[in-house]
Design an enzyme around this catalytic site. Structure first.
Site, mmCIF file in Angstrom:
data_model
loop_
_atom_site.group_PDB
_atom_site.id
_atom_site.type_symbol
_atom_site.label_atom_id
_atom_site.label_comp_id
_atom_site.label_asym_id
_atom_site.label_seq_id
_atom_site.Cartn_x
_atom_site.Cartn_y
_atom_site.Cartn_z
ATOM 1 N N GLU A 163 105.681 108.194 63.077
ATOM 2 C CA GLU A 163 105.627 109.657 62.955
ATOM 3 C C GLU A 163 105.622 110.069 61.483
ATOM 4 O OE1 GLU A 163 108.325 111.633 65.724
ATOM 5 O OE2 GLU A 163 107.170 110.841 67.421
ATOM 6 N N GLU B 7 104.767 105.904 72.182
ATOM 7 C CA GLU B 7 105.919 106.649 72.711
ATOM 8 C C GLU B 7 105.411 107.617 73.775
ATOM 9 O OE1 GLU B 7 108.779 108.374 69.969
ATOM 10 O OE2 GLU B 7 108.507 106.691 68.583
HETATM 11 O O1 AHR Z 1 112.137 108.361 71.086
HETATM 12 C C1 AHR Z 1 112.942 109.238 70.353
HETATM 13 C C2 AHR Z 1 112.269 109.733 69.089
HETATM 14 O O2 AHR Z 1 111.147 110.495 69.410
HETATM 15 C C3 AHR Z 1 111.711 108.659 68.181
HETATM 16 O O3 AHR Z 1 112.679 108.154 67.323
HETATM 17 C C4 AHR Z 1 110.672 109.403 67.408
HETATM 18 O O4 AHR Z 1 109.625 108.577 66.979
HETATM 19 C C5 AHR Z 1 110.204 110.478 68.375
HETATM 20 O O5 AHR Z 1 110.169 111.720 67.773
#
Ligand code: AHR
Length: 504
Positions: free
Chosen positions: A184, A307
């Protein structure tokens, strides 16, 4: 509470035929994610080598090892997430009593004693039979630090880093293939613009190289936040193709970042809004892939959805920074449609990671002291594992609508594959909260003599497994399917997941 009035939809006609593109559904689509966040690593996976009350192997819970082996998890992403861009790997090697104690600034401000570090993680991956996927620190680290990490874990000769590894007790390198260059970068990884990150990526990729000479060494760029298509466009334009193995994408099924709503006591409107966010994955993958196609028509670069999952308010009485939430039939629906979407786009999507494995967000496992439960999401992933590395089949049909108020969504999602033994598997998810779906599936001349199946269903959408009732939601045999020549007929209950297996 939802009142269920069972109605049956008119017959849906589904046609399944071989995929002309001969695409394989990469097993890596079924990957997982373990961050130093809340009770995922500590008090989740890892209870410490000296723990005498919870059976463990090298500090990792035996029950978790067994459950994840059954799931056949193909890869595990670590150490973050946002944590990755604060993590300095040298803090987590060598004698534990000498390891630095740091503050986990992203997640609850708790002390991180670094007792679970590189050796513990990579040895755990060996126990699980899974490929490690390491997220490097770009936000607060250095190029040298990440290059050193690769040399430490991968180099099989004499060098300062490989010698240090041997001194710390590991002779053979681990040969880690998957390396994330930050996480991110548009947010917690450094608040960068895509142009700036592209240059930073190029610099990292120049020095973060394949010291193990293994043919699969994949550098994965920190990808877009959901529908930030400009991010993907800029990365694809400015990063040389030979430096780029994958481009990531993050998308959570969250109804609003300000008001996420409870994980269990939700109403149908909230459920519908969650499903809308989950279905968004389809258009996200299509649109990000179309951008990638412009620069990489051969599809050499993977789209890595590293994610995904549902995100709700934390459970009452738990640390807000720990992101602990329950997991209901709603989560089973998110998993069912997301995995079908990823399977159906597996020509470009070749890796994905559910967030997160244990005790965090849409977890597959929850723990409480010596107890462990498997969530509905676990069961969906276990039922769908038959698609791993199987040949994708082409599925044609028009889904009926799931209507709520003036809005509608596709009610049914399907994906299919044929494995190396010739068995076909068809996974079907019906997200409609009230309507049963009647369907005919035609397999177009493929001769099968036997069909069997399993179903995950439960009377209420809010149903979940708990430490008092750990087996409330469980897959059972699905007996409602009839095979007649090329055609199967079946009915799928509201909010349920079915996986069929056809044998010659
Ligand atoms: O999964 C939780 C958080 O969500 C992670 O650390 C981040 O990459 C995302 O914003």
């Amino acid at each position: 509470m939802l009142l269920i009035h069972l109605k049956v939809n008119a017959q849906i006609i589904i046609s399944i035929e071989p995929d002309p593109g001969q695409t394989t559904i990469s097993r890596h689509i079924y990957g997982h994610f373990a961050e130093h966040l809340g009770r995922c690593i500590y008090d989740g996976f890892y209870v410490g080598e000296n723990n005498k009350t919870i059976p463990n192997t090298k500090g990792v819970r035996n029950d978790i090892i067994a459950a994840l082996k059954k799931l056949q998890i193909p890869n595990l992403r670590w150490p973050g997430g946002c944590f990755a861009d604060t993590y300095h790997w040298k803090d987590g090697i060598g004698p534990k009593e000498k390891r630095a104690k740091i503050v986990n600034v992203w997640w609850g401000g708790v002390t991180e004693d670094n007792s679970f570090g590189t050796h513990e993680f990579l040895n755990m991956c060996e126990l699980l039979g899974t490929e490690p996927y390491i997220s490097g620190n770009v936000g607060s680290g250095t190029v040298q630090e990440l290059a050193d990490w690769v040399q430490y874990v991968n180099f099989n000769g004499t060098s300062p880093m490989s010698d240090l590894r041997v001194k710390n007790g590991r002779r053979e390198p681990w040969s880690v293939k998957y390396w994330g260059i930050g996480n991110e970068a548009w947010g917690c990884g450094g608040n960068m613009r895509p142009e700036y990150y592209s240059d930073i990526y190029r610099k990292y990729a120049t020095f973060v190289t394949n010291t193990s000479n293994s043919k699969d060494f994949l550098r994965i760029a920190s990808g877009a936040n959901s529908s930030d298509y400009n991010w993907t466009e800029v990365l694809m334009k400015y990063i040389p193709k030979n430096m780029l193995g994958g481009v990531a994408l993050h998308h959570y099924s969250v109804i609003s970042w300000e008001k996420k709503g409870p994980s269990v006591e939700f109403d149908e409107e909230t459920y519908f809004r969650t499903m809308k966010e989950a279905w968004k994955m389809d258009s996200l993958v299509i649109k990000h892939s179309a951008i990638m196609d412009k620069y990489d028509p051969q599809k050499n670069i993977a789209l890595v959805v590293d994610e995904w999952g549902g995100w709700y308010d934390v459970e009452k009485g738990t640390n807000p920074g720990f992101l602990f939430q329950q997991n209901t039939m709603r989560d089973a629906m998110i998993a069912g449609i997301t995995l079908n979407i990823l399977n159906n786009h597996s020509d470009r999507v070749r890796m994905a990671n559910l967030a997160q494995t244990v005790n965090v967000l849409q977890a597959v496992i929850l723990t409480e002291k010596e107890k462990m439960i498997l969530t509905p999401t676990y069961h969906v992933m276990e039922m769908y594992k038959v698609h791993q590395d199987a040949k994708r089949m082409k599925v044609n049909f028009k889904s009926p609508d799931y209507t709520f108020g003036s809005e509608k969504l596709p009610a049914v999602s399907v994906s299919a594959s044929t494995d190396s033994t010739g068995k076909m598997h068809i996974s079907i998810t019906n997200i409609d909260a009230k309507i049963e779906q009647a369907m005919t599936i035609n397999v177009n001349g493929s001769r099968y003599s036997k069909v069997a199946g399993r179903i995950l269903k439960s009377p209420r959408l809010q149903d979940h497994n708990s430490f008092n009732d750990p087996e409330k939601v469980q897959p059972v045999a699905f007996t409602g399917v009839r095979l007649n020549g090329d055609n199967m007929t079946l009915k799928i209950p509201p909010f349920s997941v079915v996986v069929l297996e056809l044998e010659k």
